[in-house]
Write a protein that holds these residues in place. Structure first.
Motif, mmCIF file in Angstrom:
data_model
loop_
_atom_site.group_PDB
_atom_site.id
_atom_site.type_symbol
_atom_site.label_atom_id
_atom_site.label_comp_id
_atom_site.label_asym_id
_atom_site.label_seq_id
_atom_site.Cartn_x
_atom_site.Cartn_y
_atom_site.Cartn_z
ATOM 1 N N ASN A 51 0.921 -1.258 0.033
ATOM 2 C CA ASN A 51 -0.138 -0.008 -0.040
ATOM 3 C C ASN A 51 0.823 1.349 0.179
ATOM 4 O O ASN A 51 0.552 2.300 -0.738
ATOM 5 C CB ASN A 51 -0.859 -0.006 1.399
ATOM 6 C CG ASN A 51 -1.774 1.071 1.230
ATOM 7 O OD1 ASN A 51 -1.567 1.986 1.827
ATOM 8 N ND2 ASN A 51 -2.795 1.172 0.486
ATOM 9 N N LYS A 81 0.653 3.947 -2.861
ATOM 10 C CA LYS A 81 0.281 5.453 -2.520
ATOM 11 C C LYS A 81 1.343 6.542 -2.634
ATOM 12 O O LYS A 81 1.139 7.784 -2.471
ATOM 13 C CB LYS A 81 -0.192 5.354 -1.055
ATOM 14 C CG LYS A 81 -1.533 4.649 -0.905
ATOM 15 C CD LYS A 81 -2.735 4.648 -1.791
ATOM 16 C CE LYS A 81 -3.765 3.903 -1.740
ATOM 17 N NZ LYS A 81 -4.688 4.005 -2.642
ATOM 18 N N TYR A 99 -4.756 -7.402 2.772
ATOM 19 C CA TYR A 99 -4.956 -5.725 2.109
ATOM 20 C C TYR A 99 -6.398 -5.200 1.957
ATOM 21 O O TYR A 99 -6.647 -4.361 2.446
ATOM 22 C CB TYR A 99 -4.459 -5.971 0.641
ATOM 23 C CG TYR A 99 -4.203 -4.644 -0.005
ATOM 24 C CD1 TYR A 99 -2.772 -4.107 -0.124
ATOM 25 C CD2 TYR A 99 -5.160 -4.048 -0.492
ATOM 26 C CE1 TYR A 99 -2.447 -3.050 -0.492
ATOM 27 C CE2 TYR A 99 -4.608 -2.557 -1.220
ATOM 28 C CZ TYR A 99 -3.386 -2.202 -1.166
ATOM 29 O OH TYR A 99 -3.050 -1.073 -1.713
ATOM 30 N N CYS A 116 -10.305 -2.290 0.040
ATOM 31 C CA CYS A 116 -10.263 -2.502 -1.297
ATOM 32 C C CYS A 116 -9.282 -3.518 -1.434
ATOM 33 O O CYS A 116 -8.533 -4.008 -0.828
ATOM 34 C CB CYS A 116 -9.926 -1.274 -2.220
ATOM 35 S SG CYS A 116 -8.259 -0.609 -2.141
ATOM 36 N N GLU A 142 -7.072 -3.581 -7.352
ATOM 37 C CA GLU A 142 -7.898 -2.341 -7.515
ATOM 38 C C GLU A 142 -6.803 -1.370 -7.266
ATOM 39 O O GLU A 142 -6.774 -0.369 -8.238
ATOM 40 C CB GLU A 142 -9.074 -2.349 -6.610
ATOM 41 C CG GLU A 142 -10.363 -3.168 -7.019
ATOM 42 C CD GLU A 142 -11.339 -2.928 -5.978
ATOM 43 O OE1 GLU A 142 -12.295 -2.365 -6.312
ATOM 44 O OE2 GLU A 142 -11.158 -3.308 -4.719
ATOM 45 N N ASP A 143 -6.201 -1.259 -6.391
ATOM 46 C CA ASP A 143 -5.241 -0.026 -6.074
ATOM 47 C C ASP A 143 -3.929 -0.162 -7.196
ATOM 48 O O ASP A 143 -3.512 0.783 -7.676
ATOM 49 C CB ASP A 143 -4.399 -0.402 -4.679
ATOM 50 C CG ASP A 143 -5.251 0.493 -3.764
ATOM 51 O OD1 ASP A 143 -6.209 1.136 -4.169
ATOM 52 O OD2 ASP A 143 -4.956 0.440 -2.485
ATOM 53 N N SER A 167 -5.666 1.449 -10.321
ATOM 54 C CA SER A 167 -5.608 3.070 -10.086
ATOM 55 C C SER A 167 -4.281 3.579 -9.904
ATOM 56 O O SER A 167 -4.283 4.833 -10.165
ATOM 57 C CB SER A 167 -6.681 3.498 -8.668
ATOM 58 O OG SER A 167 -5.969 2.930 -7.520
ATOM 59 N N ALA A 168 -3.264 2.933 -9.631
ATOM 60 C CA ALA A 168 -2.049 3.798 -9.386
ATOM 61 C C ALA A 168 -1.093 3.418 -10.483
ATOM 62 O O ALA A 168 -0.080 4.347 -10.668
ATOM 63 C CB ALA A 168 -1.545 3.000 -8.146
#
Length: 318
Positions: free
Chosen positions: A93, A97, A128, A134, A138-139, A142-143
């Motif tokens: 994560n 991020k 996670y 989420c 998915e992350d 989106s990232a």
């Protein structure tokens, strides 16, 4: 091939918790006691210590360690004490991020997906979801942009067979498919992500060996000859983590400590993540690559309790 040293006779979780309580109460903190206890316990023993500490004192051991320790030493102890799937979920994560997501960040995802057991990866995905509401996939979507997203989602969502099962006909066939895609410089082809994300690790190592035998170069060399972009770097990292994870982590440690300054986050992650798996092999690979001793390199680039803790995980007698 781990370097973690667990005593032949291990105190009970209650005894360990009482000693840890003494180490964090009152004036000052007994860092040596924390290193001695936690640095000589395996993952299941550390889990029992966390649970027992919560029951005895009605507080989280992780929270207490966070409030008592500081700096790189604190980060290393907390990463080590955290349940491994939760630890890796949090590392993933943080990487996703980060404001800047270069290869240094994405390699965290690759290590978790390709240098861990299929069961561990599944536990990381579950952790996670619980922690961040989420999925890991998915992350990633989106990232991370294409074409890197495609390969990262594929390897992160895989659930491979976890036994040593190899079909040499499949290895020959899929080596040829990989060679055709690489020769055509079509590194984002479905065949590549499908093969790398579905086959078990033993099957893939056989495929990589067939590739070299059939076409003269290693698959790593041929991908490198396609260019030095992010996709080439990512694919080479995936293959290295699957084929020889000990070489990958030896290079991660080398990059963290050689040159100006130290990348403590990468150094800590590599040693903490592998101390119960293959740090003996990493030590050998480090010497082969850098012609110097891993223990001396770590000792020379770190200091204080942080150095003592890392060296304890590497099997040194502090």
């Amino acid at each position: 091939m781990a370097t973690l040293r667990v005593p032949e006779v291990v105190p009970s979780p209650t005894q360990d918790c009482e000693k840890l309580r003494e180490a964090v109460q009152g004036l000052g903190t007994d860092e040596k006691a924390i290193i001695w206890i936690l640095g000589h316990r395996n993952a299941s023993q550390r889990k029992k210590i966390r649970e027992t500490y919560q029951q005895l004192y009605n507080e989280s051991l992780i929270d207490r360690l966070y409030s008592e320790l500081s700096g790189d030493f604190r980060n290393a102890v907390i990463l080590w004490t955290t349940d491994p799937p939760e630890r890796d979920a949090k590392l993933a994560n943080e990487a996703l991020k980060a404001k800047k997501k270069g290869m240094k960040q994405l390699q965290v995802i690759v290590e978790i997906a390709c240098a861990s057991s299929p069961n561990h990866l599944q536990e990381v995905r579950q952790a996670y979801c619980s922690l961040f509401d989420c999925s890991l996939e998915e992350d990633i979507v989106s990232a991370v942009s294409q074409p890197l997203r495609k390969i990262l989602v594929a390897v992160a969502s895989s659930y491979r067979y976890d036994k040593e099962l190899v079909d040499m006909n499949v290895a020959d066939s899929e080596a040829a498919k990989l060679h055709e895609a690489i020769k055509s410089n079509k590194l984002d082809q479905d065949d590549i992500s499908l093969i790398l994300s579905t086959r078990n690790f033993h099957q893939l190592r056989a495929t990589f060996a067939c590739y070299k035998q059939s076409f003269g170069n290693s698959i790593d060399q041929d991908i490198k000859s396609c260019g030095n972009g992010d996709l080439e770097s990512l694919l080479r990292m995936v293959i290295k983590c699957i084929d020889t994870p000990e070489k990958h982590f030896a290079k991660v440690i080398g990059a963290a400590i050689i040159g100006f300054g130290t990348d403590e986050d990468s150094l800590t992650r590599a040693i903490v993540a592998r101390a119960e798996i293959d740090t003996m092999k990493i030590r050998g690979e480090y010497f082969n690559i850098f012609k110097t001793n891993l223990d001396a390199a770590v000792t020379g680039d770190t200091s204080g309790d942080y150095k003592d803790f890392l060296m304890t995980l590497l099997g040194a007698r502090i």
